[in-house]
Design a protein around this motif. Structure first.
Motif, PDB file in Angstrom:
ATOM      1  N   THR A  42       0.887  -1.224   0.157  1.00 48.55           N
ATOM      2  CA  THR A  42      -0.150  -0.041   0.124  1.00 48.55           C
ATOM      3  C   THR A  42       0.886   1.278   0.056  1.00 48.55           C
ATOM      4  O   THR A  42       0.451   2.430   0.042  1.00 48.55           O
ATOM      5  CB  THR A  42      -0.833   0.014   1.118  1.00 48.55           C
ATOM      6  OG1 THR A  42      -0.077  -0.354   2.541  1.00 48.55           O
ATOM      7  CG2 THR A  42      -1.814  -1.073   1.233  1.00 48.55           C
ATOM      8  N   THR A  43       2.068   1.053  -0.114  1.00 44.34           N
ATOM      9  CA  THR A  43       3.004   2.120  -0.174  1.00 44.34           C
ATOM     10  C   THR A  43       4.027   2.317  -1.243  1.00 44.34           C
ATOM     11  O   THR A  43       4.204   1.185  -1.716  1.00 44.34           O
ATOM     12  CB  THR A  43       3.664   2.628   1.416  1.00 44.34           C
ATOM     13  OG1 THR A  43       4.630   1.470   1.444  1.00 44.34           O
ATOM     14  CG2 THR A  43       2.795   2.688   2.337  1.00 44.34           C
ATOM     15  N   THR A  69      -3.795   0.502  -2.074  1.00 47.82           N
ATOM     16  CA  THR A  69      -4.668   0.273  -1.020  1.00 47.82           C
ATOM     17  C   THR A  69      -5.908  -0.119  -1.331  1.00 47.82           C
ATOM     18  O   THR A  69      -6.522  -1.050  -0.749  1.00 47.82           O
ATOM     19  CB  THR A  69      -4.783   1.581  -0.288  1.00 47.82           C
ATOM     20  OG1 THR A  69      -3.542   2.166   0.258  1.00 47.82           O
ATOM     21  CG2 THR A  69      -5.534   1.511   1.251  1.00 47.82           C
ATOM     22  N   ALA A  70      -6.499   0.156  -2.319  1.00 47.92           N
ATOM     23  CA  ALA A  70      -7.689  -0.299  -3.005  1.00 47.92           C
ATOM     24  C   ALA A  70      -7.690  -1.610  -3.594  1.00 47.92           C
ATOM     25  O   ALA A  70      -8.462  -2.523  -3.178  1.00 47.92           O
ATOM     26  CB  ALA A  70      -8.147   0.721  -4.229  1.00 47.92           C
ATOM     27  N   ARG A  82      -7.835   2.650   6.131  1.00 50.63           N
ATOM     28  CA  ARG A  82      -6.853   3.506   5.208  1.00 50.63           C
ATOM     29  C   ARG A  82      -7.425   3.931   3.998  1.00 50.63           C
ATOM     30  O   ARG A  82      -7.220   5.148   3.483  1.00 50.63           O
ATOM     31  CB  ARG A  82      -5.406   2.454   5.040  1.00 50.63           C
ATOM     32  CG  ARG A  82      -4.680   2.019   6.181  1.00 50.63           C
ATOM     33  CD  ARG A  82      -3.376   1.568   6.022  1.00 50.63           C
ATOM     34  NE  ARG A  82      -3.053   0.524   6.608  1.00 50.63           N
ATOM     35  CZ  ARG A  82      -2.172  -0.480   6.285  1.00 50.63           C
ATOM     36  NH1 ARG A  82      -1.372  -0.016   5.243  1.00 50.63           N
ATOM     37  NH2 ARG A  82      -1.958  -1.638   7.158  1.00 50.63           N
ATOM     38  N   LEU A  83      -8.131   2.997   3.220  1.00 51.12           N
ATOM     39  CA  LEU A  83      -8.691   3.392   1.985  1.00 51.12           C
ATOM     40  C   LEU A  83      -9.598   4.625   2.383  1.00 51.12           C
ATOM     41  O   LEU A  83      -9.571   5.464   1.608  1.00 51.12           O
ATOM     42  CB  LEU A  83      -9.569   2.202   1.190  1.00 51.12           C
ATOM     43  CG  LEU A  83      -9.966   2.431   0.017  1.00 51.12           C
ATOM     44  CD1 LEU A  83      -9.048   2.763  -1.096  1.00 51.12           C
ATOM     45  CD2 LEU A  83     -10.925   1.218  -0.304  1.00 51.12           C
ATOM     46  N   GLU A  84     -10.470   4.542   3.280  1.00 47.77           N
ATOM     47  CA  GLU A  84     -11.487   5.610   3.528  1.00 47.77           C
ATOM     48  C   GLU A  84     -10.832   7.109   3.686  1.00 47.77           C
ATOM     49  O   GLU A  84     -11.180   7.833   3.226  1.00 47.77           O
ATOM     50  CB  GLU A  84     -12.290   5.210   4.674  1.00 47.77           C
ATOM     51  CG  GLU A  84     -12.979   3.951   4.466  1.00 47.77           C
ATOM     52  CD  GLU A  84     -13.967   3.713   5.909  1.00 47.77           C
ATOM     53  OE1 GLU A  84     -14.862   3.062   5.820  1.00 47.77           O
ATOM     54  OE2 GLU A  84     -13.203   4.019   6.851  1.00 47.77           O
ATOM     55  N   LEU A  87     -10.560   9.233  -4.992  1.00 53.64           N
ATOM     56  CA  LEU A  87      -9.415   8.406  -4.742  1.00 53.64           C
ATOM     57  C   LEU A  87      -8.149   9.171  -4.976  1.00 53.64           C
ATOM     58  O   LEU A  87      -7.821   9.674  -5.934  1.00 53.64           O
ATOM     59  CB  LEU A  87      -9.356   7.099  -4.961  1.00 53.64           C
ATOM     60  CG  LEU A  87      -8.414   6.099  -4.469  1.00 53.64           C
ATOM     61  CD1 LEU A  87      -8.476   5.919  -2.881  1.00 53.64           C
ATOM     62  CD2 LEU A  87      -8.233   4.805  -5.171  1.00 53.64           C
ATOM     63  N   VAL A  88      -7.118   9.368  -3.798  1.00 51.75           N
ATOM     64  CA  VAL A  88      -5.830  10.209  -4.169  1.00 51.75           C
ATOM     65  C   VAL A  88      -4.540   9.186  -3.477  1.00 51.75           C
ATOM     66  O   VAL A  88      -4.939   8.369  -2.941  1.00 51.75           O
ATOM     67  CB  VAL A  88      -5.769  11.360  -3.573  1.00 51.75           C
ATOM     68  CG1 VAL A  88      -7.021  12.248  -4.340  1.00 51.75           C
ATOM     69  CG2 VAL A  88      -6.275  11.318  -2.125  1.00 51.75           C
ATOM     70  N   ASP A  89      -3.422   9.578  -3.824  1.00 51.63           N
ATOM     71  CA  ASP A  89      -2.203   9.146  -3.007  1.00 51.63           C
ATOM     72  C   ASP A  89      -2.092  10.417  -1.921  1.00 51.63           C
ATOM     73  O   ASP A  89      -1.965  11.547  -2.290  1.00 51.63           O
ATOM     74  CB  ASP A  89      -0.939   8.960  -4.023  1.00 51.63           C
ATOM     75  CG  ASP A  89      -1.226   7.904  -4.984  1.00 51.63           C
ATOM     76  OD1 ASP A  89      -2.086   7.024  -4.765  1.00 51.63           O
ATOM     77  OD2 ASP A  89      -0.901   8.182  -6.161  1.00 51.63           O
TER      78      ASP A  89
END
Length: 536
Positions: A99-100, A118-119, A141-143, A156-158
């Motif tokens: 996720t990173t 993450t998604a 984390r996704l939220e 959705l963003v980074d």
């Protein structure tokens, strides 16, 4: 909230991720009746993917989407190899790396929480049945990666870990947003609706989705208001699959209807989208899920034709790789000659994972007329002959073997018939051909082939009066072979050779006096004989 422009010189450092001539009979748009699908190709594709997982990881550049699609195929067939258990353990060990990613600059490392990573991690964890607490943590984390206000709410963003108010937009597209919708919908998250509404806003008027999401600078975030919104089949397919699970949100059903219609309209007559297996698999899978059985089945047949299932005795570089899917026609031909080395293993993984999903819609029976193929009658040596097997599942690979065939691999068309054209070798005799698929012999042929020959010809009397009868005997024929006898080029007798390969006939002699040439011609013009007689 601030946004830093993407550093073009930065290097994206991702952490390890989890793991013979043929006769074509292809109706332009076969209409498959809704029927039970054939599970064999899906099982073969999932088995190949299972064999190439390494401790729950897929090696090389198998993308986040590739990992999810592979897990979906393996889960569909019940995970006979136990790969999902390895993936669950790998998920627990490596979810943070999933996720990173790092965007280093001249000042050092900049670790970013990835929206796409993450998604897809959340979807994968749900797909494989990972520890519920771990999955819930990833969903949380996704939220936190969804923008929370204004016209961009739900996007959705980074997000930079050291500066949570700083976000990146360039690495998050429609596919990532679609995975976020899927994960949040499955988790019954309170953020699922806004994420879905944002995805809906990215559908263009024609029904399609583009790869890109709207930028924050856009006053109107809708698809039609943005520049460079080229239609994209894989993005549209993934978005539609995500929306299908969110039908409680207003506008979703209309989006599904319009998107499905657009996607179906882009299918080629051969069943593919752009002649690419992964694109065809994703589009066909989406249409099958949306209730478009005919285009889904056509797509499945096209993909199955590109899946290795190469039976012996045909020699193929893919014989030891059953289930793998080639990306296109050219690669399939090369790989059958050279093996998997024609591409990097990650390319085979990407293609097979992306394409295998549509094979759950592979029909068991064909539709449309078949070509009548027979070995009856005599055939001329050196000529071509058709061999075929009918009653196959469309797309099935068949090996046509026999003299002059060289072991030809052909695939059944939409009508469930596989056809090959073989060149009959020289000489006279019975030439046998067998067509096999992975289950065994499906058809066999025995051609009576006649090669060039000089036919001995003998008359009863060397001199015959005009009007009298003469007898002729022709030898060297094959029993049942047709033969004509000509006197000075005019036919005087015809028939078929007897069981001993001899033809005997009597005829009345006519014409002028003098020397006369008598010729016999067998089944084909290169089977002849001649003699002379005198007429008085």
């Amino acid at each position: 909230m601030t946004s830093r422009p993407l550093r073009r010189a930065a290097v994206l450092v991702a952490a390890p991720v989890l793991a013979l001539a043929t006769l074509a009979v292809l109706p332009s748009a076969p209409s498959y009746a809704a029927a039970e699908s054939d599970p064999a190709p899906t099982r073969a594709g999932a088995a190949w993917l299972s064999r190439h997982a390494e401790g729950g990881f897929y090696p090389g550049d198998c993308s986040w989407t590739c990992q999810v699609e592979a897990a979906d195929a393996i889960e569909t067939v019940g995970d006979p190899g136990g790969v999902l258990d390895d993936m669950r353990q790998a998920f627990a060990r490596n979810v943070n790396g999933w996720t990173t990613f790092n965007l280093p600059d001249e000042f050092g490392d900049n670790w970013v929480t990835s929206g796409q990573g993450t998604a897809t991690a959340a979807v994968l964890g749900q797909q494989i049945g990972a520890d519920p607490a771990e999955v819930a943590d990833v969903v949380s984390r996704l939220e936190g990666l969804l923008l929370a206000q204004g016209v961009m709410e739900g996007r959705l963003v980074d997000r930079w870990e050291a500066e949570p108010g700083t976000v990146e937009y360039d690495y998050v597209g429609v596919v990532a947003q679609a995975f976020a919708v899927t994960a949040l919908t499955r988790a019954e998250s309170p953020k699922a609706t806004v994420a879905t509404q944002w995805l809906l806003s990215q559908q263009c008027a024609g029904g399609f989705f583009s790869k890109r999401l709207s930028e924050p600078s856009a006053g109107d975030p809708s698809c039609d208001a943005g520049p460079d919104r080229a239609p994209d089949v894989p993005a549209t397919a993934r978005a539609l699959l995500a929306l299908r699970a969110a039908t409680g949100v207003p506008g979703v059903q209309e989006a599904l209807d319009e998107g499905g219609a657009w996607l179906a309209s882009q299918q080629r007559a051969d069943g593919s989208w752009g002649g690419d297996a992964a694109t065809t698999g994703r589009a066909g899978q989406a249409l099958g899920a949306l209730g478009f059985p005919a285009p889904a089945a056509r797509a499945a047949v096209w993909v199955r034709r590109h899946q290795a299932a190469d039976p012996g005795p045909c020699v193929s570089g893919l014989a030891a790789q059953p289930g793998v899917i080639a990306p296109d026609d050219a690669t399939l031909s090369r790989a059958r000659a050279e093996g998997l080395e024609t591409l990097h293993v990650s390319d085979w993984l990407q293609t097979t994972a992306g394409a295998v999903g549509v094979l759950r819609y592979a029909p068991t029976v064909g539709t449309g007329a078949t070509v009548r193929v027979t070995d009856a009658g005599f055939r001329r040596a050196g000529a071509r002959a058709a061999v075929g097997a009918a009653g196959l599942a469309p797309g099935t690979t068949v090996c046509a073997a026999g003299p002059g065939a060289g072991g030809a691999l052909v695939a059944a068309g939409a009508n469930g018939q596989a056809l090959a054209s073989v060149r009959l070798p020289s000489g006279t005799g019975t030439r046998r051909y067998v067509l096999r698929d992975a289950t065994g012999v499906r058809a066999s042929y025995a051609f009576q082939v006649l090669g060039a020959a000089r036919l001995p010809l003998k008359v009863a009397r060397g001199t015959v009066a005009r009007g009298a009868r003469q007898q002729v005997r022709v030898r060297g024929l094959v029993p049942g072979e047709s033969v004509r006898v000509l006197l000075r080029g005019k036919r005087v007798a015809a028939g078929r050779a007897g069981r001993s390969g001899v033809f005997v006939a009597a005829f009345r002699v006519g014409g002028r006096s003098g020397k006369a040439r008598l010729t016999a011609v067998g089944q084909f013009p290169d089977r002849t004989g001649a003699t002379t007689m005198r007429v008085r």
